[in-house]
Scaffold this motif. Structure first.
Motif, mmCIF file in Angstrom:
data_model
loop_
_atom_site.group_PDB
_atom_site.id
_atom_site.type_symbol
_atom_site.label_atom_id
_atom_site.label_comp_id
_atom_site.label_asym_id
_atom_site.label_seq_id
_atom_site.Cartn_x
_atom_site.Cartn_y
_atom_site.Cartn_z
ATOM 1 N N ASN A 622 0.816 -1.215 0.000
ATOM 2 C CA ASN A 622 0.000 0.000 0.000
ATOM 3 C C ASN A 622 0.857 1.275 0.000
ATOM 4 O O ASN A 622 0.577 2.219 0.742
ATOM 5 C CB ASN A 622 -0.946 -0.002 1.211
ATOM 6 N N THR A 623 1.909 1.287 -0.801
ATOM 7 C CA THR A 623 2.815 2.456 -0.936
ATOM 8 C C THR A 623 3.257 3.015 0.410
ATOM 9 O O THR A 623 3.473 4.223 0.557
ATOM 10 C CB THR A 623 2.149 3.581 -1.757
ATOM 11 N N VAL A 624 3.401 2.144 1.410
ATOM 12 C CA VAL A 624 3.729 2.629 2.752
ATOM 13 C C VAL A 624 5.097 3.302 2.792
ATOM 14 O O VAL A 624 5.298 4.298 3.503
ATOM 15 C CB VAL A 624 3.645 1.472 3.774
ATOM 16 N N PHE A 625 6.065 2.805 2.012
ATOM 17 C CA PHE A 625 7.413 3.370 2.074
ATOM 18 C C PHE A 625 7.460 4.759 1.432
ATOM 19 O O PHE A 625 8.172 5.648 1.918
ATOM 20 C CB PHE A 625 8.407 2.412 1.418
ATOM 21 N N GLN A 626 6.698 4.959 0.346
ATOM 22 C CA GLN A 626 6.618 6.299 -0.235
ATOM 23 C C GLN A 626 5.955 7.269 0.746
ATOM 24 O O GLN A 626 6.355 8.435 0.843
ATOM 25 C CB GLN A 626 5.819 6.256 -1.546
ATOM 26 N N ARG A 627 4.977 6.791 1.494
ATOM 27 C CA ARG A 627 4.288 7.653 2.453
ATOM 28 C C ARG A 627 5.191 7.988 3.641
ATOM 29 O O ARG A 627 5.103 9.087 4.211
ATOM 30 C CB ARG A 627 2.987 6.986 2.902
ATOM 31 N N ILE A 628 6.056 7.050 4.002
ATOM 32 C CA ILE A 628 7.025 7.334 5.067
ATOM 33 C C ILE A 628 7.968 8.452 4.634
ATOM 34 O O ILE A 628 8.235 9.399 5.390
ATOM 35 C CB ILE A 628 7.824 6.059 5.416
ATOM 36 N N ILE A 629 8.482 8.346 3.408
ATOM 37 C CA ILE A 629 9.380 9.379 2.892
ATOM 38 C C ILE A 629 8.657 10.724 2.818
ATOM 39 O O ILE A 629 9.209 11.770 3.207
ATOM 40 C CB ILE A 629 9.920 8.986 1.499
ATOM 41 N N ALA A 630 7.424 10.717 2.317
ATOM 42 C CA ALA A 630 6.670 11.967 2.179
ATOM 43 C C ALA A 630 6.474 12.642 3.531
ATOM 44 O O ALA A 630 6.596 13.872 3.655
ATOM 45 C CB ALA A 630 5.317 11.687 1.516
ATOM 46 N N ALA A 631 6.179 11.847 4.569
ATOM 47 C CA ALA A 631 5.997 12.423 5.903
ATOM 48 C C ALA A 631 7.319 12.956 6.459
ATOM 49 O O ALA A 631 7.353 14.003 7.111
ATOM 50 C CB ALA A 631 5.406 11.377 6.844
ATOM 51 N N ALA A 632 8.420 12.233 6.199
ATOM 52 C CA ALA A 632 9.727 12.673 6.698
ATOM 53 C C ALA A 632 10.197 13.943 6.002
ATOM 54 O O ALA A 632 10.911 14.760 6.599
ATOM 55 C CB ALA A 632 10.759 11.558 6.513
ATOM 56 N N GLU A 633 9.794 14.131 4.742
ATOM 57 C CA GLU A 633 10.204 15.326 4.002
ATOM 58 C C GLU A 633 9.495 16.584 4.512
ATOM 59 O O GLU A 633 9.938 17.698 4.218
ATOM 60 C CB GLU A 633 9.910 15.144 2.514
ATOM 61 N N HIS A 634 8.403 16.409 5.264
ATOM 62 C CA HIS A 634 7.661 17.551 5.814
ATOM 63 C C HIS A 634 7.611 17.382 7.339
ATOM 64 O O HIS A 634 6.586 16.972 7.905
ATOM 65 C CB HIS A 634 6.251 17.620 5.222
ATOM 66 N N PRO A 635 8.712 17.688 8.005
ATOM 67 C CA PRO A 635 8.833 17.368 9.438
ATOM 68 C C PRO A 635 7.954 18.208 10.349
ATOM 69 O O PRO A 635 7.935 17.967 11.557
ATOM 70 C CB PRO A 635 10.324 17.647 9.713
ATOM 71 N N HIS A 636 7.228 19.185 9.808
ATOM 72 C CA HIS A 636 6.336 19.993 10.633
ATOM 73 C C HIS A 636 4.939 19.389 10.733
ATOM 74 O O HIS A 636 4.105 19.871 11.511
ATOM 75 C CB HIS A 636 6.228 21.409 10.054
ATOM 76 N N LEU A 637 4.684 18.320 9.966
ATOM 77 C CA LEU A 637 3.372 17.684 9.956
ATOM 78 C C LEU A 637 3.424 16.327 10.658
ATOM 79 O O LEU A 637 4.491 15.758 10.869
ATOM 80 C CB LEU A 637 2.890 17.504 8.512
ATOM 81 N N SER A 638 2.261 15.799 10.977
ATOM 82 C CA SER A 638 2.091 14.441 11.539
ATOM 83 C C SER A 638 2.836 14.239 12.854
ATOM 84 O O SER A 638 3.195 13.112 13.203
ATOM 85 C CB SER A 638 2.556 13.377 10.523
ATOM 86 N N ILE A 639 3.080 15.316 13.590
ATOM 87 C CA ILE A 639 3.706 15.190 14.915
ATOM 88 C C ILE A 639 2.596 15.040 15.949
ATOM 89 O O ILE A 639 1.763 15.951 16.107
ATOM 90 C CB ILE A 639 4.583 16.407 15.238
ATOM 91 N N PRO A 640 2.508 13.918 16.644
ATOM 92 C CA PRO A 640 1.397 13.695 17.585
ATOM 93 C C PRO A 640 1.497 14.618 18.796
ATOM 94 O O PRO A 640 2.588 14.985 19.233
ATOM 95 C CB PRO A 640 1.564 12.225 17.982
ATOM 96 N N GLU A 641 0.348 14.970 19.323
ATOM 97 C CA GLU A 641 0.269 15.797 20.526
ATOM 98 C C GLU A 641 -0.516 15.054 21.595
ATOM 99 O O GLU A 641 -1.637 14.599 21.353
ATOM 100 C CB GLU A 641 -0.416 17.142 20.241
ATOM 101 N N THR A 642 0.068 14.944 22.778
ATOM 102 C CA THR A 642 -0.639 14.314 23.888
ATOM 103 C C THR A 642 -1.569 15.335 24.540
ATOM 104 O O THR A 642 -1.449 16.545 24.330
ATOM 105 C CB THR A 642 0.361 13.795 24.934
ATOM 106 N N ARG A 643 -2.522 14.850 25.342
ATOM 107 C CA ARG A 643 -3.454 15.760 26.017
ATOM 108 C C ARG A 643 -2.708 16.682 26.972
ATOM 109 O O ARG A 643 -3.037 17.869 27.095
ATOM 110 C CB ARG A 643 -4.497 14.941 26.781
ATOM 111 N N ALA A 644 -1.702 16.146 27.644
ATOM 112 C CA ALA A 644 -0.932 16.968 28.580
ATOM 113 C C ALA A 644 -0.237 18.110 27.842
ATOM 114 O O ALA A 644 -0.185 19.247 28.329
ATOM 115 C CB ALA A 644 0.095 16.111 29.309
ATOM 116 N N TRP A 645 0.287 17.802 26.653
ATOM 117 C CA TRP A 645 0.980 18.830 25.869
ATOM 118 C C TRP A 645 -0.005 19.895 25.381
ATOM 119 O O TRP A 645 0.289 21.095 25.423
ATOM 120 C CB TRP A 645 1.696 18.185 24.703
ATOM 121 N N ARG A 646 -1.205 19.453 24.954
ATOM 122 C CA ARG A 646 -2.209 20.425 24.510
ATOM 123 C C ARG A 646 -2.653 21.311 25.671
ATOM 124 O O ARG A 646 -2.891 22.517 25.500
ATOM 125 C CB ARG A 646 -3.406 19.704 23.895
#
Length: 684
Positions: A622-646
């Motif tokens: 399911n093109t998972v490796f291309q999606r991994i690269i795409a996410a790594a190329e945009h390091p400001h996105l897909s960063i999880p936030e915990t409730r404590a951090w919010r």
């Protein structure tokens, strides 16, 4: 090269030699030391002498020598062991008039040194028989008869010599031999047990031969031999000396051809030097070409760019990659040329010193050897490629099975470059060192580059990296190893083989638009997560984190989400937060009942993408490796936030808003007060 026998020595970077003298009480240790230092024999000497320094010009190499006397008393055993641990060489003494002290060498002293060897105390040993003038005339035996059985049992003994302090027989020679054993050790050059030159020496000499072969015709001409001689020994060869070399090398070995001295002849001559124990000659050659006592390049010859921050990585530059592509093409030969090279070059080992060169008989060559270039480096070709390095850097974990290979072990160009990318990422010093070994002659400072800090990439919302490292987390039996195997296009395994240690998989991923990026998957064992996150900078080297779970097992999902929360919390605390993706493995199985609801709730709460379904068993990635690269190329996105951090962010925003309101109100009040004062002043 014949003048090498009398050439100037090169003692390397040795700035001083510390010699420890040990042996039974009354064997002449102190008398040996004081006579060597003062040229005078003294009948009354202290039980233990203080450290004794010989003059710098005592021997031609002009290396300072410090001699340490020791006590054999049991109460001073700890002091003796400490001195032995700091020694560059050990002199073991026995008394020629006391045969029992000779027996004690093999029953106590040498086994004691063996015990300390387990603590990495490995130094040359010289056995010295003192009081030669007192030996019983009826028991006269040659030194070979006396010491040969012991030397055969204990291979660390470099040599044995007998002396007399009272008659000044061979006193200076004792420490001369000790100095030579330290400056020009035999151990790295020659394997006594099987009587061959050690592989590292053969590899280093092959590299030196190639460096001297300026016209690349496979032989050293008279002019190239002379250049080699001048560089190593500061003296030129006479024509008759080259003729003597040709007579030394047996004709049947083909050590000379119409172009000059071949590699076989070059190795044969050095085998003769070692056979005649002229270790100084071979070490002089090695050190002139930058080798240390481990027959590896000195550290000062490998300038590695300095990493400024933990979240920066090292990558190969375009110049280095082009060189590696050329090397790949050069060794991807597969035809008759490969047959000739393997017969002429790789069949050189072993070298037996009884008959200085023995050509080993090889078995039948693989079938692929008789065909043209096939775009793969096969195992024998890889052996040949790294035959000028101390050893292949990829023979052990984590590199051994990290790249995609064919069923016969062939490595494609992408696999070859991937291995280099992994080596550079994990050990940039070794990467640069091995580039030098295989012939890189460009500017070393331009072979590697330091990537931009990831925090800057996040601000610019784009990464400039070509190599991305992905940490793969997940519970046991979630399918992490299956994902790594699919990445390397290995067949699916139905049996479960738990991963004990961390393992890597590296490959080049084709991106939309035709670009290529290198992806490194690092599988993190579930039990190793706590240890990993105990270090503050543990996520600094991670470009993206992947969390794999078994989509048919609810407990696997819960454990994966726990790991995600731990990683997210660690990133928030250390400011090394990374993009995260979730992979729902084993999509060929039915999902557990609330899988969709749980996934939607978690991803919406933490602000990341929904799980990516894959099935390694069905080959549906399911093109998972291309999606991994795409996410790594945009390091400001897909960063999880915990409730404590919010909550902290919300509190911080409210606090900042309150401070802003207060500041504005205070400013308005101050302006109003100032205006009133102006008005009042004018009114008055």
């Amino acid at each position: 090269m014949a003048k090498a026998l009398n050439g100037a020595a090169n003692s390397g970077n040795q700035t001083g030699i510390r010699i420890v003298v040990a042996g039974d009480r009354g064997t002449g240790k102190s008398s040996l030391i004081i006579t060597a230092a003062t040229y005078n024999f003294q009948s009354n000497v202290p039980p233990v002498l203080p450290p004794t320094r010989l003059p710098d010009d005592f021997y031609p190499d002009r290396v300072p020598i410090t001699i340490i006397d020791t006590s054999s008393s049991p109460k001073n055993r700890s002091v003796l062991e400490d001195e032995l641990r700091c020694a560059d060489a050990v002199v073991l003494t026995y008394a020629c008039d006391q045969p029992a002290t000779l027996d004690r060498l093999s029953t106590f002293w040498l086994p004691e040194l063996h015990r300390l060897e387990n603590e990495q105390v490995k130094v040359p040993v010289i056995v010295v028989g003192c009081k030669l003038d007192l030996r019983d005339e009826q028991q006269q035996m040659s030194i070979q008869e006396v010491i040969q059985p012991i030397m055969e049992q204990f291979r660390e003994i470099e040599t044995c010599i007998e002396c007399s302090a009272s008659t000044h027989i061979q006193i200076r020679e004792v420490f001369y031999y000790v100095q030579k054993a330290v400056l020009y050790p035999k151990g790295p050059l020659y394997d006594e047990e099987i009587d061959i030159l050690k592989p590292r020496l053969v590899r280093a000499l092959k590299r030196i031969f190639i460096l001297c072969d300026h016209d690349r015709d496979g032989a050293l001409s008279d002019a190239e031999l002379n250049d080699f001689q001048v560089r190593c020994f500061n003296t030129a060869l006479e024509p008759d000396e080259i003729s003597n070399l040709k007579r030394v090398v047996p004709e049947k070995l083909q050590g000379f051809n119409e172009h000059g001295l071949t590699l076989i002849g070059f190795l044969y001559i050095h085998a003769l030097f070692v056979e005649k124990e002229l270790f100084e000659t071979t070490w002089t050659v090695l050190r002139k070409y930058g080798y240390n006592n481990d027959i590896k390049l000195r550290e000062d010859l490998i300038p590695v760019p300095f990493k400024q921050a933990p979240d920066q990585n090292m990558e190969l530059t375009t110049e280095a990659l082009e060189f590696l592509k050329g090397i790949f093409s050069l060794f991807d030969i597969n035809g008759q040329k490969a047959l000739e090279i393997m017969q002429d070059l790789t069949a050189l080992h072993p070298i037996e010193l009884g008959l200085p060169l023995r050509i080993t008989k090889r078995g039948p060559l693989p079938s692929w050897i008789y065909y043209g270039s096939d775009g793969l480096l096969h195992p024998d070709e890889l052996v040949d490629l790294f035959s000028t390095a101390p050893e292949s850097p990829w023979i052990e974990a984590p590199y051994k099975d990290a790249a995609e290979k064919t069923t016969l072990g062939g490595l494609s160009l992408d696999g070859f470059l991937s291995e280099w990318a992994l080596l550079t990422l994990l050990d940039p010093v070794s990467s640069l060192e091995n580039l030098i070994y295989i012939g890189y002659t460009g500017d070393l400072s331009s072979a590697l580059r330091v990537t931009r800090k990831r925090c800057l990439d996040r601000k610019r919302q784009q990464s400039d990296r070509n190599v991305f490292q992905c940490f793969v987390f997940g519970p046991k039996e979630a399918g992490k190893s299956g994902l790594l195997n699919a990445f390397l296009e290995r067949p699916f395994s139905h049996s479960y083989n738990p991963t004990i240690d961390e393992c890597y998989a590296v490959n080049i991923v084709d991106q939309p638009g035709g670009s290529k990026k290198t992806l490194v998957l690092r599988e993190i064992h579930e039990d190793g997560v706590r240890g990993l996150l105990s270090k503050r900078d543990s996520l600094a080297a991670c470009d993206i984190a992947l969390f794999v779970y078994d989509s048919s097992d609810e407990s696997s999902w819960k454990r994966a989400t726990e790991l995600l929360l731990k990683v997210a919390s660690h990133g928030e605390k250390t400011r090394y937060g990374v993009p995260c993706l979730i992979v729902a493995a084993k999509d060929d199985l039915d999902p557990y009942p609330t899988a969709i609801h749980d996934a939607i709730k978690l991803t919406q709460d933490m602000g990341i993408e929904p799980p990516i379904p894959i099935s390694a068993k069905l080959g549906d990635i399911n093109t998972v490796f291309q999606r991994i690269i795409a996410a790594a190329e945009h390091p400001h996105l897909s960063i999880p936030e915990t409730r404590a951090w919010r909550s902290r962010k919300l509190y911080s925003r409210l606090t900042n808003s309150s401070l802003m309101v207060f500041s504005v109100g205070a400013a308005v009040a101050l302006v109003g007060l100032a205006a009133y004062r102006v008005y009042a002043t004018r009114h008055n």
